[in-house]
Structure formats: C-alpha cells, structure tokens
Enzyme design. Structure first.
Site, PDB file in Angstrom:
ATOM      1  N   ALA A  50      24.796 -18.860  39.921  1.00  0.00           N
ATOM      2  CA  ALA A  50      25.489 -18.170  41.014  1.00  0.00           C
ATOM      3  C   ALA A  50      24.492 -17.705  42.072  1.00  0.00           C
ATOM      4  O   ALA A  50      24.722 -17.857  43.280  1.00  0.00           O
ATOM      5  CB  ALA A  50      26.282 -16.987  40.475  1.00  0.00           C
ATOM      6  N   GLU A  51      23.367 -17.180  41.622  1.00  0.00           N
ATOM      7  CA  GLU A  51      22.350 -16.721  42.576  1.00  0.00           C
ATOM      8  C   GLU A  51      21.790 -17.896  43.373  1.00  0.00           C
ATOM      9  O   GLU A  51      21.574 -17.815  44.580  1.00  0.00           O
ATOM     10  CB  GLU A  51      21.209 -16.005  41.830  1.00  0.00           C
ATOM     11  CG  GLU A  51      21.586 -14.603  41.384  1.00  0.00           C
ATOM     12  CD  GLU A  51      20.605 -14.012  40.379  1.00  0.00           C
ATOM     13  OE1 GLU A  51      20.351 -12.813  40.458  1.00  0.00           O
ATOM     14  OE2 GLU A  51      20.092 -14.754  39.516  1.00  0.00           O
TER      15      GLU A  51
ATOM     16  N   ASP B  43      23.340 -20.755  43.942  1.00  0.00           N
ATOM     17  CA  ASP B  43      24.373 -21.242  44.855  1.00  0.00           C
ATOM     18  C   ASP B  43      24.449 -20.406  46.115  1.00  0.00           C
ATOM     19  O   ASP B  43      24.635 -20.920  47.221  1.00  0.00           O
ATOM     20  CB  ASP B  43      25.735 -21.260  44.153  1.00  0.00           C
ATOM     21  CG  ASP B  43      25.798 -22.365  43.101  1.00  0.00           C
ATOM     22  OD1 ASP B  43      26.729 -22.341  42.271  1.00  0.00           O
ATOM     23  OD2 ASP B  43      24.912 -23.240  43.125  1.00  0.00           O
TER      24      ASP B  43
ATOM     25  N   SER C 169      27.943 -29.190  15.810  1.00  0.00           N
ATOM     26  CA  SER C 169      26.764 -28.393  15.466  1.00  0.00           C
ATOM     27  C   SER C 169      26.849 -28.073  13.970  1.00  0.00           C
ATOM     28  O   SER C 169      27.647 -28.671  13.251  1.00  0.00           O
ATOM     29  CB  SER C 169      26.680 -27.139  16.328  1.00  0.00           C
ATOM     30  OG  SER C 169      27.776 -26.325  16.082  1.00  0.00           O
ATOM     31  N   LEU C 170      26.027 -27.164  13.497  1.00  0.00           N
ATOM     32  CA  LEU C 170      25.957 -26.923  12.050  1.00  0.00           C
ATOM     33  C   LEU C 170      26.131 -25.446  11.717  1.00  0.00           C
ATOM     34  O   LEU C 170      25.652 -24.581  12.449  1.00  0.00           O
ATOM     35  CB  LEU C 170      24.579 -27.355  11.524  1.00  0.00           C
ATOM     36  CG  LEU C 170      24.253 -28.848  11.538  1.00  0.00           C
ATOM     37  CD1 LEU C 170      22.777 -29.072  11.296  1.00  0.00           C
ATOM     38  CD2 LEU C 170      25.090 -29.569  10.493  1.00  0.00           C
TER      39      LEU C 170
ATOM     40  N   GLU D 262      17.266 -32.785   4.193  1.00  0.00           N
ATOM     41  CA  GLU D 262      16.291 -33.365   5.125  1.00  0.00           C
ATOM     42  C   GLU D 262      15.843 -32.310   6.131  1.00  0.00           C
ATOM     43  O   GLU D 262      16.555 -31.320   6.339  1.00  0.00           O
ATOM     44  CB  GLU D 262      16.922 -34.546   5.855  1.00  0.00           C
ATOM     45  CG  GLU D 262      18.024 -34.119   6.825  1.00  0.00           C
ATOM     46  CD  GLU D 262      18.954 -35.248   7.232  1.00  0.00           C
ATOM     47  OE1 GLU D 262      19.684 -35.754   6.357  1.00  0.00           O
ATOM     48  OE2 GLU D 262      18.952 -35.602   8.413  1.00  0.00           O
TER      49      GLU D 262
ATOM     50  N   LYS E  69      15.290 -30.143   9.377  1.00  0.00           N
ATOM     51  CA  LYS E  69      16.025 -29.926  10.615  1.00  0.00           C
ATOM     52  C   LYS E  69      14.975 -29.923  11.721  1.00  0.00           C
ATOM     53  O   LYS E  69      14.200 -28.972  11.855  1.00  0.00           O
ATOM     54  CB  LYS E  69      16.770 -28.596  10.576  1.00  0.00           C
ATOM     55  CG  LYS E  69      17.625 -28.342  11.805  1.00  0.00           C
ATOM     56  CD  LYS E  69      18.480 -27.101  11.599  1.00  0.00           C
ATOM     57  CE  LYS E  69      19.466 -26.854  12.723  1.00  0.00           C
ATOM     58  NZ  LYS E  69      18.909 -26.850  14.055  1.00  0.00           N
TER      59      LYS E  69
ATOM     60  N   LYS F 148      18.155 -22.344   7.463  1.00  0.00           N
ATOM     61  CA  LYS F 148      17.098 -22.081   8.454  1.00  0.00           C
ATOM     62  C   LYS F 148      15.903 -21.366   7.834  1.00  0.00           C
ATOM     63  O   LYS F 148      16.048 -20.583   6.899  1.00  0.00           O
ATOM     64  CB  LYS F 148      17.671 -21.208   9.574  1.00  0.00           C
ATOM     65  CG  LYS F 148      18.869 -21.829  10.289  1.00  0.00           C
ATOM     66  CD  LYS F 148      18.493 -22.558  11.525  1.00  0.00           C
ATOM     67  CE  LYS F 148      18.080 -21.580  12.594  1.00  0.00           C
ATOM     68  NZ  LYS F 148      17.765 -22.257  13.854  1.00  0.00           N
TER      69      LYS F 148
ATOM     70  N   CYS G 197     -25.090  -6.509  23.612  1.00  0.00           N
ATOM     71  CA  CYS G 197     -24.167  -7.511  23.081  1.00  0.00           C
ATOM     72  C   CYS G 197     -23.199  -7.944  24.183  1.00  0.00           C
ATOM     73  O   CYS G 197     -22.437  -7.132  24.694  1.00  0.00           O
ATOM     74  CB  CYS G 197     -23.395  -6.926  21.897  1.00  0.00           C
ATOM     75  SG  CYS G 197     -22.120  -8.027  21.288  1.00  0.00           S
TER      76      CYS G 197
END
Ligand code: IVH
Length: 706
Positions: free
Chosen positions: A48-49, A51, A96-97, A130, A132, A329, A453
């Site tokens: 929006a900004e 645009d 999706s999962l 397997e 992800k 996950k 040093c």
C-alpha cells in the site's frame, strides 16, 4: 531509507520547480524500493505504501508531462509487483504440512492415522521419513517427458511462472529419462548450499549491498529474478519429493514414487527412509538431526508421510494440510553442529574469550557460525574440543552459546583444548588473577599487555567512542578498526588531532574509499564538538576495569575534577594508605573498584595516554553536591506527573543534591514525590508510612538549591 508517505500537497498546487524536485526524489525512492523488492526479495515498505508513492509519481507526470522523460519508471516493463511474473494455476493444489515439535506429537500423529483408517495397532503401517529442506517448493510440469512449466507454490492454488529460470537449474532435467507418464508434475524443493550462499553474500557485500539473511531468502531471490541470466549465475539445487497431476502412477507407494523420481533423472534425498513404527520414525529424526551439520544445506525438520498412496487418498486433507503427512520441526533456537576451530578473542580489559568457530547452521532464520565458550573454566567444564559435535543455542539477540557436547560423536584422535597462557594478539603472558576479597581464582584469563596489546588498544578505543562515553557520530566500531589498522588513531588523544594531521597530510581522509569532502568534514565537526565533555562520561570513557557508568558518576561527584581524582589515584598507586582509604570510603565504591583504579594509575602508559588526551580535551566538573542539602543520601521516588519540570530534570536535580532516585517504592524509600495521577506507588507509600509530598512540597524542601 525512512518510510515516507507521499507528500500531502495536491499536485495542482505545486510549482514547476517543486514538482521537478519531488518527481526526482520520488523516482529515486521508488527505484530503491524496486531494487529491494525484486533483487533482494527484502521489501521495506508495504504494498500500500509503495502504491501510494507510484500514484503520486504518476499524478506528477500527468500534471507536468515535461517531467516524463525516457527514463520514467512508468515506462519500465514489469515494474509493478503484480505484473512481475505471469500467474499459473496448479492443476492439483500445493499443500502445506501440519507441524509437530515433540516426540509425543509424533506418536499422536501415528495413532490418529490408525484410528482414522481403523488399522489396529498390531497391523503393519509404514511411513517414510525424510529431511524437510528449508528452501521453496516448486512444481515442474512435464508433457510427453518435456519440461513445459515451472511454477512456484504461491498461495497453493496459483503460483508464479518461473519456467525460464527453472531451466537454468542443473538439477532440473529438461527431458525425463525412462518411461515417464505422459503428463507428470514433479514437486520438490529449490535450495542453496551454505557454500554458495556465502559466495553470493560475498558478492553482495563487495557490491555495497546488504547481505542476505539466510539461504532460503537467497534461494527465493535467485529463483525470482526477472532476468533468467541472473538465476543462471546463482547455482540453485533441487530435490524432488512429490508429485501433482499425473496421467498414470509409476508406483503405489510414496517410497516407490521417490524411487521413480530418481529413475526419471531427479535428485532425491539420500536420508529418506521407510519406517515401520513411531520409534523408527523418531530414530530417523535423530539421525537426520545429527547429520544436519554436515549436509551443507539448511533443513528445518523431518517430514513423515504414510507410504501407501491408496491410504493417503483415503486420509485426504483438512484445511490445506494432508492428514497423511507431518512436519516434525527442529527447535527454532537450538541446533547441532561441528566445532571447526576454537579461537581466542581479546577484549578491552584483556579478557581472553574462547569462541567456537562452527560449521554454519541456520537457527531461527539466521546463519550461525560462531558461539561463545565464555572463558577457560567453561571450556574445561564442558570439555569442548575441536572436531566435536555440539548443541548450540541462540535465544533472541544474545551471542549463541554451546550447550553441550555429543561424546558419542567425538573423533577418536581428539585432544582436550589447551587454553593459551600467552595473549594471541601481543604475546604478553595471560594470567588468572586471584580475587583479593574472596581469595578465589578468577574464571577469566587476562592479557597483561595493557595498551601494548593491539587487541586491547582497539577495544578500548571502541569503548572510548561508544554511545555512553564520547559518542562521536561517524566514528563507530568499524571506523576505529580501520583507522587503528592504518595507524591513524592508536590512542584516544589521536582522535582529536585527526583533523589537524589531515590538514597537513597529503593523504587526505576525503580521498579514502567510502569518504568524501562532506563526510570527512562532518566527522571532524563531530569530534570538535566533543572537546568538552562531562567528567563522569570522561571517566567512564577511559574504560578502567570495574568502572562503569555508575562508578564513574560516583567518582566524578566525589572528586569534582579530574585533577583531584588523578592526584588521589597517583598517591594511592604510590602506596599512600590515606589516599586508598579515601577511595574505599566513597559510598558505593568498594575495594575492587579502588584496586582497579590504583592499577590503572600504576601503569606508566596510562599516564602517558592521559597527558596526551588532556592536552586535547577538557572534562567539565559536575556541580559539587552541597553537603547542606536536606536530601543528601536519601532515596527519592517520583510518581505521577510533574508540572514545573520534567521527570528527567527532577531526577537530575535530586541527584545533584546527593539523593538517589529509585523507580519503585520500598521500605528503603525515604521520600515519595507524587504528582497528579499517581497510583499504586502512592498507595504503597501510604501503607509503608513514608514521607509523601507534592511537587510544591519538594521545591520547598530543597529550597532554591536545585
Ligand atoms: S511434502 C502434501 N516433503 O515444506 C505434502 N515438503 O510446510 C507437501 N518441504 O511447502 C509437501 N521438504 O516447501 C514435503 N521432504 C519434503 C519437504 C517439504 C521441504 C517444504 C515444502 C512445503 C513445506 C510445507
């Protein structure tokens, strides 16, 4: 760039000059947003900004047609986000999962599947497990074995057509091998390896662009390039793990389909395994978790899928998540990786801090390649060694930490880490001191080299210019590194002679890379403005061990001038018991702080540094606290609103008069100054029977002394 809304003045009311300026400014701003959106995949404004900016730009062009030259953004092809890539509908939606984070949830998933299908616990039921892969999914459509379309996931029903880009990915065959179905959609993950991600970022930074946060964003940015040549220059990879529309099915199982995908010419993930129980699934999860560090690409979990496709079909999907699959996950904060090296960093006070150099791993969206090991004690306690497999944790913005070592994975020839006893930066001996109060050995080993040093010198300079010390605009940590390296600033006093030396020198700051006349002058002005500074800040800036802002203020208030403090410090360093006694007698300044101060003045190089610095700057004494102040030593709480002065001013005033200002009311509070709107603090003060007054009462109490 700051977010800016389009200017408010109607375009009809603008003069030609104003319009031209705004048009140019807007053009630059829009071009910058385009770059961020298209090239970096990292927009900083909302659609929006954006645009609104474009509408204003076009309105200006309509009103002042002479502005619209050949370079106008409205003539650029595909500049508007919605027109970037053509949209393409997926013949079969891309789902999706559902997610799980614990072992229990995996057990529940298996139980749920069995219940739904009425498969008793004793009957066999297989799942694939397997990795992800943390990239972005892509659907590839083959007709008659030929690649005809590549579409991103988009919203699952409709994605972006990125066919020319997909053709540049070498893991994506243009023609399928073997006997593939006439219509066959292959689905899988596009990703970048860590090595390639690092290379892309190196190029980004070299070109003066912001680095990309993680490989996933890098892969998205690379695939979604309007110019397929750019995609081709960024080596993307693809693992196939699924399918969409298929005119016939090469196999009746998930594992059979993955084997078929491999036969058609795709790369499939070698860590895919067929499991016969929740326990076997979790076993594979753990295996994949420990392999994670060596894969060379990001994964963020493990996906389990019911193996039998007929069962998958019976299970179906709810709200775009198949009932037959689950994403287990990894923790967003923890990861397992390998220690490639242990390096020692030397801080401002000479502390030697061991840092684990890690095989890079993405944790919570950020690539982590370093973790602190704190100190010698810690490294011994955890027995972290080079080559070890470790669990790291990254919580919020704090430096990642090593939580522990997986001893089963320790290489047979591993050796315990030997902490250095000399400073890696200057070769001075590094020692662990004994705390004078407790008699205990300090956990931290320190370099004894002081300003000899280089590591300490640089860190002290960084502290000197830091925000609560000298706070010189344009002179941050990176600049200090650069100026120190080039010998332009090696001690604090050098900062203030920089301009003068520059004037006399042939190699001018303004000619250095990244500098110009204006920026150089701005820096010189900022430095000049700091020739006078409050005594408390000055003391803090010196970076004396144990002397933080509070102690610096106490010392400033007690001694009033730097000369008085220095005189006392020198005498104490020379063994004057009275001088040392004066220090320890200052309320809030203990033995440890006094010792640190004395140590500081004992070092000849610190005295030299001070002479050099004080020839350039003048610390401003704090107004000395009047001993007749009626609030000296009292603890004051301000609550509610004040009318005559601000809260900050009231606080400063009370402190100037020797009072301590607290944020909350307790039995230790002496005075509560309550303005209108005071609530719970006032109530508590009444309960405790404390002295309460209003703002007027406060002014009467302190008289004209503020
Ligand atoms: S299966 C219906 N397998 O994860 C099954 N997805 O959260 C849908 N992903 O959009 C996907 N590795 O981008 C599947 N081995 C894998 C995957 C995987 C990564 C991504 C994929 C998907 C997202 C779902």
């Amino acid at each position: 760039m700051a977010r800016r809304r389009a200017s408010e003045t109607p375009v009809e009311q603008l003069g030609a000059g104003e319009a031209a300026r705004e048009y140019r400014r807007l053009g630059e701003e829009i071009a910058e947003h385009d770059r961020r959106y298209y090239q970096d995949d990292a927009p900083t404004v909302t659609d929006a900004e954006y645009d609104a900016l474009r509408l204003r730009y076009e309105a200006l062009e309509n009103q002042f047609p002479e502005l619209a030259t050949g370079e106008s953004l409205t003539h650029t092809v595909g500049a508007a986000p919605s027109e970037k890539f053509a949209k393409r509908r997926h013949a079969v939606p891309m789902l999706s999962l559902g997610k799980a984070y614990t072992d229990e949830e995996v057990g529940e998933f298996v139980a749920r599947v069995r219940r739904f299908l009425r498969i008793p616990d004793e009957a066999p039921l297989a799942f694939t497990a397997e990795p992800k892969v943390d990239g972005l999914s892509l659907s590839l459509r083959y007709e008659g074995g030929e690649l005809v379309a590549a579409t991103t996931r988009g919203d699952g029903s409709e994605g972006e057509d990125v066919t020319p880009n997909a053709r540049t990915v070498k893991d994506i065959p243009h023609r399928l091998s073997g006997d593939a179905p006439a219509i066959f959609e292959v689905r899988g993950e596009i990703y970048l390896t860590h090595a390639e991600f690092a290379l892309i970022n190196k190029r980004q930074v070299a070109a003066g662009k912001a680095p990309i946060a993680n490989p996933r964003n890098g892969a998205a940015g690379s695939l979604r390039q309007l110019d397929a040549k750019v995609t081709a220059s960024r080596p993307l990879h693809f693992f196939a793990y699924g399918w969409g529309e298929a005119s016939s099915m090469p196999s009746g199982t998930q594992s059979g389909m993955v084997a078929a995908l491999a036969a058609f010419g795709f790369k499939t993930n070698p860590l895919t395994r067929l499991c016969r129980s929740a326990d076997e699934m979790l076993e594979q999860y753990r295996l994949i978790e420990t392999e994670r560090a060596t894969l060379g690409y990001d994964i963020d979990g493990v996906v389990y899928k019911v193996d039998d496709i007929a069962l998958q079909d019976r299970l179906g999907a709810v709200s775009r998540e198949p009932r037959w699959a689950l994403a287990h996950k990894f923790s967003a904060e923890k990861a397992v990786t390998i220690v490639d090296a242990i390096e020692i960093q030397v801080g401002r006070t000479g502390a030697l801090t061991p840092v684990a150099k890690l095989r890079p791993v993405t944790v919570g969206g950020v690539v982590v390649s370093n973790a602190t090991l704190h100190n010698e004690e810690e490294i011994l306690r955890k027995d972290v060694r080079v080559g070890d497999t470790v669990t790291i944790q990254r919580a919020g913005d704090v430096i990642p930490q090593v939580l522990g070592v997986d001893l089963d994975k320790r290489p047979a020839d591993s050796k315990a880490y030997e902490f250095p006893t000399t400073c890696p930066a200057c070769g001075s001996s590094a020692v662990r001191e004994t705390n004078p109060r407790t008699g205990k050995l300090d956990a931290v080993r320190r370099c004894t080299g002081g300003l000899v040093c280089p590591a300490q010198a640089v860190e002290r300079l960084k502290h000197f210019v830091s925000r609560n010390a000298y706070d010189i605009e344009g002179l941050g940590e990176q600049r200090i590194d650069e100026f120190y390296r080039d010998g332009m600033i090696t001690r604090p006093g050098d900062i203030f002679t920089l301009a003068e030396r520059d004037r006399r020198s042939l190699t001018k700051l303004e000619n250095r890379e990244g500098w110009g006349r204006q920026s150089a002058q701005k820096l010189f002005d900022a430095i000049e403005a700091r020739r006078t500074i409050g005594l408390d800040r000055f003391i803090f800036a010196l970076g004396i061990r144990h002397i933080g802002e509070t102690n610096a203020r106490l010392l400033a208030r007690h001694f009033g001038s730097f000369e008085a403090l220095r005189d006392n410090g020198r005498r104490a360093a020379a063994g004057d018991a009275e001088a040392l006694g004066e220090l320890t007698a200052i309320g809030g300044v203990g033995e440890v702080v006094a010792e640190a101060l004395v140590d500081f003045f004992r070092e000849a190089h610190n005295e030299e540094m001070l002479d050099d610095l004080l020839a350039q700057v003048t610390p401003q004494p704090l107004e000395v606290v009047s001993s007749t102040s009626p609030v000296v030593g009292k603890t004051v709480v301000f609550t509610g609103s004040l009318e005559r002065i601000t809260r900050e001013e009231a606080k400063a005033m009370a402190e100037r008069l020797g009072a301590k200002v607290a944020g909350s009311v307790s039995a230790k509070t002496d005075i509560v100054v309550a303005g209108p709107g005071a609530g719970s603090k006032l109530k508590k003060a009444a309960e405790l029977g404390l002295q309460v007054m209003d703002e007027e009462g406060w002014f009467q109490l302190v008289g004209g002394q503020g």
